[in-house]
Design a protein around this motif. Structure first.
Motif, short mmCIF file in Angstrom:
data_model
loop_
_atom_site.label_atom_id
_atom_site.label_comp_id
_atom_site.label_asym_id
_atom_site.label_seq_id
_atom_site.Cartn_x
_atom_site.Cartn_y
_atom_site.Cartn_z
N ALA A 131 -0.14 0.34 5.56
CA ALA A 131 -0.18 0.73 4.86
C ALA A 131 2.16 1.28 4.60
O ALA A 131 2.61 1.45 3.40
CB ALA A 131 -0.77 2.26 3.95
N GLY A 132 1.94 1.73 5.76
CA GLY A 132 3.37 2.81 5.08
C GLY A 132 4.83 1.90 5.03
O GLY A 132 5.88 1.84 5.07
N GLU A 133 4.15 0.18 6.44
CA GLU A 133 5.16 -0.11 5.92
C GLU A 133 5.32 -1.43 4.46
O GLU A 133 6.23 -1.61 3.82
CB GLU A 133 5.03 -1.62 7.10
CG GLU A 133 5.24 -1.47 8.49
CD GLU A 133 5.02 -2.15 9.33
OE1 GLU A 133 3.38 -3.60 8.97
OE2 GLU A 133 4.85 -2.10 10.72
N LEU A 134 4.38 -1.35 4.07
CA LEU A 134 3.74 -1.79 2.92
C LEU A 134 4.61 -1.41 1.80
O LEU A 134 5.38 -1.74 0.65
CB LEU A 134 2.78 -2.02 2.43
CG LEU A 134 2.21 -2.44 0.64
CD1 LEU A 134 2.07 -4.21 0.78
CD2 LEU A 134 0.22 -2.80 1.17
N ARG A 135 4.50 0.37 1.74
CA ARG A 135 5.25 0.98 0.66
C ARG A 135 6.54 1.61 0.85
O ARG A 135 6.78 1.29 -0.56
CB ARG A 135 4.37 2.66 1.07
CG ARG A 135 2.66 2.58 0.48
CD ARG A 135 2.11 3.70 0.93
NE ARG A 135 3.14 5.55 0.11
CZ ARG A 135 3.12 5.46 -1.34
NH1 ARG A 135 2.13 4.94 -1.71
NH2 ARG A 135 3.90 6.63 -1.52
N SER A 136 7.09 0.40 1.64
CA SER A 136 8.68 0.71 1.57
C SER A 136 9.11 -0.71 1.82
O SER A 136 10.43 -1.20 1.74
CB SER A 136 8.80 1.05 3.82
OG SER A 136 8.96 -0.06 4.25
N SER A 137 7.66 -1.78 1.17
CA SER A 137 8.59 -3.11 0.39
C SER A 137 8.65 -3.14 -0.64
O SER A 137 8.61 -2.00 -1.32
CB SER A 137 7.92 -4.20 1.33
OG SER A 137 6.04 -4.10 -0.26
N TYR A 140 6.01 -3.77 -3.30
CA TYR A 140 4.95 -2.52 -3.29
C TYR A 140 6.13 -1.64 -4.58
O TYR A 140 5.48 -1.44 -5.51
CB TYR A 140 4.64 -1.82 -2.00
CG TYR A 140 4.33 -0.51 -2.53
CD1 TYR A 140 2.22 -0.70 -2.47
CD2 TYR A 140 5.23 0.53 -2.96
CE1 TYR A 140 1.79 -0.07 -3.36
CE2 TYR A 140 4.31 1.59 -3.51
CZ TYR A 140 2.51 1.50 -3.27
OH TYR A 140 1.77 2.55 -3.11
N GLY A 141 7.30 -1.64 -3.77
CA GLY A 141 7.83 -1.01 -5.58
C GLY A 141 7.93 -1.85 -6.78
O GLY A 141 7.82 -0.45 -7.44
N LYS A 142 8.19 -2.69 -7.11
CA LYS A 142 8.30 -3.54 -8.02
C LYS A 142 6.75 -3.39 -8.61
O LYS A 142 6.29 -3.13 -10.32
CB LYS A 142 8.30 -4.79 -7.33
CG LYS A 142 8.60 -5.33 -9.26
CD LYS A 142 8.74 -7.49 -8.93
CE LYS A 142 8.85 -8.27 -10.44
NZ LYS A 142 9.33 -8.94 -10.62
N ALA A 143 6.22 -3.38 -8.33
CA ALA A 143 4.50 -3.48 -8.57
C ALA A 143 4.45 -2.11 -8.96
O ALA A 143 3.67 -1.87 -10.29
CB ALA A 143 3.46 -3.46 -7.07
N ARG A 144 4.72 -1.39 -8.48
CA ARG A 144 4.29 0.25 -8.59
C ARG A 144 5.20 0.75 -9.65
O ARG A 144 5.00 1.72 -10.92
CB ARG A 144 4.94 1.46 -7.13
CG ARG A 144 4.20 2.75 -7.69
CD ARG A 144 4.65 3.43 -6.67
NE ARG A 144 4.30 5.03 -7.29
CZ ARG A 144 5.21 6.09 -6.75
NH1 ARG A 144 6.19 5.59 -4.90
NH2 ARG A 144 4.72 6.94 -7.18
N GLN A 145 6.08 0.15 -9.78
CA GLN A 145 7.47 0.46 -10.94
C GLN A 145 6.97 -0.29 -12.44
O GLN A 145 6.04 0.59 -13.48
CB GLN A 145 9.11 -0.59 -10.91
CG GLN A 145 9.52 0.09 -11.62
CD GLN A 145 10.96 -0.68 -11.69
OE1 GLN A 145 10.75 -1.26 -10.94
NE2 GLN A 145 11.84 0.07 -12.68
N GLU A 146 6.34 -1.71 -11.99
CA GLU A 146 5.27 -2.11 -13.45
C GLU A 146 4.07 -2.10 -14.15
O GLU A 146 3.78 -1.61 -14.99
CB GLU A 146 5.76 -4.36 -13.19
CG GLU A 146 6.24 -4.28 -13.14
CD GLU A 146 6.82 -4.97 -13.78
OE1 GLU A 146 6.82 -5.12 -15.20
OE2 GLU A 146 7.97 -4.69 -13.88
N LEU A 147 3.03 -1.33 -12.76
CA LEU A 147 2.19 -0.87 -13.04
C LEU A 147 1.99 0.78 -13.39
O LEU A 147 1.21 1.77 -13.56
CB LEU A 147 1.60 -0.55 -12.04
CG LEU A 147 0.60 -2.71 -11.24
CD1 LEU A 147 0.20 -2.42 -10.44
CD2 LEU A 147 0.01 -2.95 -12.75
#
Length: 155
Positions: A131-137, A140-147
């Motif tokens: 989860a930590g690795e995913l959150r720093s990818s 993940y950043g792009k998906a979070r921004q889009e959602l």
């Protein structure tokens, strides 16, 4: 202390009693391939009526059903409160767990039947790391921004 005793002792230190058999199998070089599930059951009124008229050892009734799926019952408790029984079961896979859930729910014996996959401490730690690795990818950043919800315009 033999090597096996050392491994079992280490497994005891790092896990709960419910997950001990899988932890010992892993410590001894196996895969610990069985997954564990917590089954929470609330019996239907007619099931309680039948048990009051003719008390039954529900563990002994459930054991061959679980074994037919290639599994094993680790523990079984009756309780009072939200659920009437709690069972920890080892099963080979999620399909077997879902088959047990469907078969149990299809009968008339339960008001509620809930199955929850259990993780060992090691599995939970691995999930936290991922989860930590995913959150720093970047993905993940792009998906979070889009959602993310649109911000209200400033006045």
């Amino acid at each position: 202390m033999t090597k096996r005793q050392s491994l079992v002792f280490c497994a005891l230190l790092s896990t709960s009693i419910a997950t001990l058999p899988r932890a010992v199998a892993v410590a001894e070089g196996g895969t610990g391939a069985m997954s564990q599930y917590l089954v929470e059951a609330k019996y239907a009124d007619q099931a309680w009526s039948a048990m009051a008229q003719k008390p039954q050892n529900r563990l002994e009734l459930l054991r061959p059903v679980v074994e037919r799926l290639g599994g094993k019952i680790e523990s079984f408790w009756f309780s009072f409160g939200e659920y009437d029984a709690f069972v920890v079961i080892d099963l080979p896979d999620n399909v077997s767990a879902q088959a047990l859930q469907i078969a149990g729910a299809a009968g008339n014996g339960f008001k509620v039947l809930k199955t929850t996959p259990l993780l060992t401490i090691a599995e939970a730690m691995e999930a936290m790391k991922k989860a930590g690795e995913l959150r720093s990818s970047a993905a993940y950043g792009k998906a979070r921004q889009e959602l993310a919800p649109l911000e209200a315009p400033s006045k």
